[in-house]
Enzyme design. Structure first.
Site, PDB file in Angstrom:
ATOM      1  N   ARG A  49       5.460 -26.541  60.081  1.00  0.00           N
ATOM      2  CA  ARG A  49       6.051 -26.200  58.592  1.00  0.00           C
ATOM      3  C   ARG A  49       7.626 -26.293  59.084  1.00  0.00           C
ATOM      4  O   ARG A  49       7.974 -26.360  59.952  1.00  0.00           O
ATOM      5  CB  ARG A  49       5.402 -24.985  58.074  1.00  0.00           C
ATOM      6  CG  ARG A  49       5.910 -23.741  58.983  1.00  0.00           C
ATOM      7  CD  ARG A  49       5.531 -22.553  58.270  1.00  0.00           C
ATOM      8  NE  ARG A  49       6.225 -21.456  58.620  1.00  0.00           N
ATOM      9  CZ  ARG A  49       5.816 -20.080  58.728  1.00  0.00           C
ATOM     10  NH1 ARG A  49       4.678 -19.689  57.911  1.00  0.00           N
ATOM     11  NH2 ARG A  49       6.596 -18.968  58.866  1.00  0.00           N
ATOM     12  N   VAL A  92       4.418 -20.638  72.441  1.00  0.00           N
ATOM     13  CA  VAL A  92       5.432 -20.844  73.350  1.00  0.00           C
ATOM     14  C   VAL A  92       5.704 -19.683  74.368  1.00  0.00           C
ATOM     15  O   VAL A  92       6.344 -20.109  75.314  1.00  0.00           O
ATOM     16  CB  VAL A  92       6.655 -21.511  72.530  1.00  0.00           C
ATOM     17  CG1 VAL A  92       6.529 -22.591  72.008  1.00  0.00           C
ATOM     18  CG2 VAL A  92       7.134 -20.260  71.697  1.00  0.00           C
ATOM     19  N   TYR A 148      17.211 -11.060  67.275  1.00  0.00           N
ATOM     20  CA  TYR A 148      17.044 -12.270  66.781  1.00  0.00           C
ATOM     21  C   TYR A 148      18.406 -13.041  67.483  1.00  0.00           C
ATOM     22  O   TYR A 148      18.593 -13.959  68.124  1.00  0.00           O
ATOM     23  CB  TYR A 148      17.102 -12.426  65.410  1.00  0.00           C
ATOM     24  CG  TYR A 148      17.008 -14.038  65.003  1.00  0.00           C
ATOM     25  CD1 TYR A 148      15.760 -14.652  64.873  1.00  0.00           C
ATOM     26  CD2 TYR A 148      17.894 -14.576  64.446  1.00  0.00           C
ATOM     27  CE1 TYR A 148      15.866 -16.031  64.702  1.00  0.00           C
ATOM     28  CE2 TYR A 148      17.996 -15.979  63.902  1.00  0.00           C
ATOM     29  CZ  TYR A 148      17.031 -16.670  63.974  1.00  0.00           C
ATOM     30  OH  TYR A 148      16.798 -17.957  63.527  1.00  0.00           O
TER      31      TYR A 148
HETATM   32  P1  NAD Z   1       9.327 -21.293  59.707  1.00  0.00           P
HETATM   33  O1  NAD Z   1       8.895 -19.976  60.259  1.00  0.00           O
HETATM   34  O2  NAD Z   1       9.013 -21.915  58.784  1.00  0.00           O
HETATM   35  O3  NAD Z   1       9.042 -22.260  61.298  1.00  0.00           O
HETATM   36  C1  NAD Z   1       8.863 -21.635  62.386  1.00  0.00           C
HETATM   37  C2  NAD Z   1       7.602 -22.495  63.056  1.00  0.00           C
HETATM   38  O4  NAD Z   1       7.435 -21.765  64.276  1.00  0.00           O
HETATM   39  C3  NAD Z   1       6.233 -21.990  62.425  1.00  0.00           C
HETATM   40  O5  NAD Z   1       5.394 -22.955  62.106  1.00  0.00           O
HETATM   41  C4  NAD Z   1       5.733 -21.113  63.443  1.00  0.00           C
HETATM   42  O6  NAD Z   1       4.285 -21.017  63.276  1.00  0.00           O
HETATM   43  C5  NAD Z   1       5.987 -21.301  64.622  1.00  0.00           C
HETATM   44  N1  NAD Z   1       6.003 -20.204  65.564  1.00  0.00           N
HETATM   45  C6  NAD Z   1       6.328 -18.859  65.483  1.00  0.00           C
HETATM   46  N2  NAD Z   1       5.640 -18.403  66.538  1.00  0.00           N
HETATM   47  C7  NAD Z   1       5.253 -19.369  67.615  1.00  0.00           C
HETATM   48  C8  NAD Z   1       4.773 -19.231  68.909  1.00  0.00           C
HETATM   49  N3  NAD Z   1       4.773 -18.211  69.516  1.00  0.00           N
HETATM   50  N4  NAD Z   1       4.448 -20.433  69.411  1.00  0.00           N
HETATM   51  C9  NAD Z   1       4.645 -21.638  68.940  1.00  0.00           C
HETATM   52  N5  NAD Z   1       4.889 -21.715  67.631  1.00  0.00           N
HETATM   53  C10 NAD Z   1       5.420 -20.424  67.127  1.00  0.00           C
HETATM   54  O7  NAD Z   1      10.917 -21.364  60.216  1.00  0.00           O
HETATM   55  P2  NAD Z   1      12.078 -22.363  60.342  1.00  0.00           P
HETATM   56  O8  NAD Z   1      13.400 -21.964  59.648  1.00  0.00           O
HETATM   57  O9  NAD Z   1      11.546 -23.913  60.291  1.00  0.00           O
HETATM   58  O10 NAD Z   1      12.452 -22.256  61.789  1.00  0.00           O
HETATM   59  C11 NAD Z   1      12.792 -23.107  62.879  1.00  0.00           C
HETATM   60  C12 NAD Z   1      13.552 -22.874  63.940  1.00  0.00           C
HETATM   61  O11 NAD Z   1      15.055 -22.785  63.169  1.00  0.00           O
HETATM   62  C13 NAD Z   1      13.517 -21.302  64.464  1.00  0.00           C
HETATM   63  O12 NAD Z   1      13.985 -21.383  65.984  1.00  0.00           O
HETATM   64  C14 NAD Z   1      14.264 -20.515  63.843  1.00  0.00           C
HETATM   65  O13 NAD Z   1      14.907 -19.293  64.550  1.00  0.00           O
HETATM   66  C15 NAD Z   1      15.689 -21.453  63.603  1.00  0.00           C
HETATM   67  N6  NAD Z   1      16.561 -21.374  62.495  1.00  0.00           N
HETATM   68  C16 NAD Z   1      16.188 -20.991  61.254  1.00  0.00           C
HETATM   69  C17 NAD Z   1      17.074 -20.660  60.375  1.00  0.00           C
HETATM   70  C18 NAD Z   1      16.584 -20.506  58.694  1.00  0.00           C
HETATM   71  O14 NAD Z   1      17.516 -20.194  57.711  1.00  0.00           O
HETATM   72  N7  NAD Z   1      15.507 -20.902  58.327  1.00  0.00           N
HETATM   73  C19 NAD Z   1      18.467 -20.651  60.518  1.00  0.00           C
HETATM   74  C20 NAD Z   1      19.023 -20.632  61.688  1.00  0.00           C
HETATM   75  C21 NAD Z   1      18.022 -21.091  62.745  1.00  0.00           C
END
Ligand code: NAD
Length: 248
Positions: free
Chosen positions: A16, A59, A148
């Site tokens: 997702r 991971v 984080y």
């Molecule tokens: P999200 O929560 O929709 O997606 C995160 C995905 O990582 C999910 O599908 C989840 O199941 C998976 N995940 C979690 N733990 C896991 C594990 N142990 N092994 C494998 N998969 C795992 O959020 P997102 O916004 O799509 O996040 C993606 C990346 O972007 C992340 O690294 C997040 O920290 C980073 N990020 C997000 C934002 C934001 O505002 N959404 C901002 C900066 C950085």
């Protein structure tokens, strides 16, 4: 012709959010894509829809990385790209953060990224690419997300060192530093109607939250030949949030 024709790319956390959009875009651009996640049902559904391979991968677990890379090489005979995208976020002040919570975030975000590099790079074709998902909080502070932010700063450091250590094989390693992006993680749905829009209109110079498709386009740039002379760098994608504070 696609920008990733003939390449095999693993995207972690791809069931997702940003990872899903990266998987979709990479597939459209001709890559064989490996959707890796712990959300098996969602991940399998996406993989089936776009014609990708799904692998279950936590991971933070080294043995699962080994099995995942074996499965990819068995299916496609090679691996050319990795997007370390999986991550988790918890809100707490540093003084209120239990050690277990801190370590859980380190295990997924930071160890997950380290293990990804360690497991995939030895099997990766020369000239491959690694894109690590850091954050806006990997280059500046933000109250209430200390654990984080610590992991995201660490990912920028890992990126620089991996770029130096893998450059002799032509493997490029870069990081993305997204600001607020509209996914389940930032959870805008939980906010009262209109509150999120109002918040980002005020905070972000471009006046809105980012879209996961926009981050996917940066990931594509860093995974394709378009970025052939770029390695070891963090790329901020935040609508101008980090540019400073406006007083007008
Ligand atoms: P999200 O929560 O929709 O997606 C995160 C995905 O990582 C999910 O599908 C989840 O199941 C998976 N995940 C979690 N733990 C896991 C594990 N142990 N092994 C494998 N998969 C795992 O959020 P997102 O916004 O799509 O996040 C993606 C990346 O972007 C992340 O690294 C997040 O920290 C980073 N990020 C997000 C934002 C934001 O505002 N959404 C901002 C900066 C950085």
């Amino acid at each position: 012709m696609g920008k990733l024709d003939g390449r095999v790319v693993i995207v972690t956390g791809a069931a997702r959010g940003q990872g899903e959009q990266e998987a979709r875009l990479f597939r459209e651009e001709g890559a064989e894509v490996v959707v890796a996640d712990v959300l098996d049902e969602q991940g399998q559904g996406l993989a089936k829809e776009i014609g990708a391979l799904y692998v279950h991968l936590d991971v933070g677990r080294e043995e699962e990385w080994a099995a995942a890379v074996d499965a990819v090489v068995e299916a496609y005979g090679r691996v050319d790209g990795l997007v370390n995208n999986a991550g988790i976020l918890r809100f707490n002040t540093l003084l209120d953060t239990p050690l277990d919570e801190f370590m859980q975030i380190v295990k997924v975000n930071q160890v997950g990224c380290f293990l990804g590099i360690k497991a995939v790079a030895p099997r990766m074709s020369d000239g491959g690419t690694i894109v690590n998902t850091a954050s806006y909080t990997g280059v500046t502070g933000m109250a209430a997300v200390g654990a984080y932010a610590a992991t995201k700063h660490a990912i920028v450091g890992l990126t620089r060192v991996a770029a130096l250590e893998l450059a002799d094989r032509g493997i490029r390693v870069n990081a993305m530093c997204p600001g607020a992006i509209d996914t389940a993680m930032s959870n805008p749905d939980a906010a009262p109607e209109g509150a999120t829009d109002a918040l980002y209109r005020k905070l972000v110079p471009l006046g809105r939250i980012g879209r996961p498709e926009e981050v996917a386009r940066l990931a594509l740039f860093l995974t394709s030949e378009d970025s052939s002379y770029i390695t070891g760098q963090p790329f901020v994608i935040d609508g101008g949030w980090l540019a400073g504070v406006s007083i007008v």
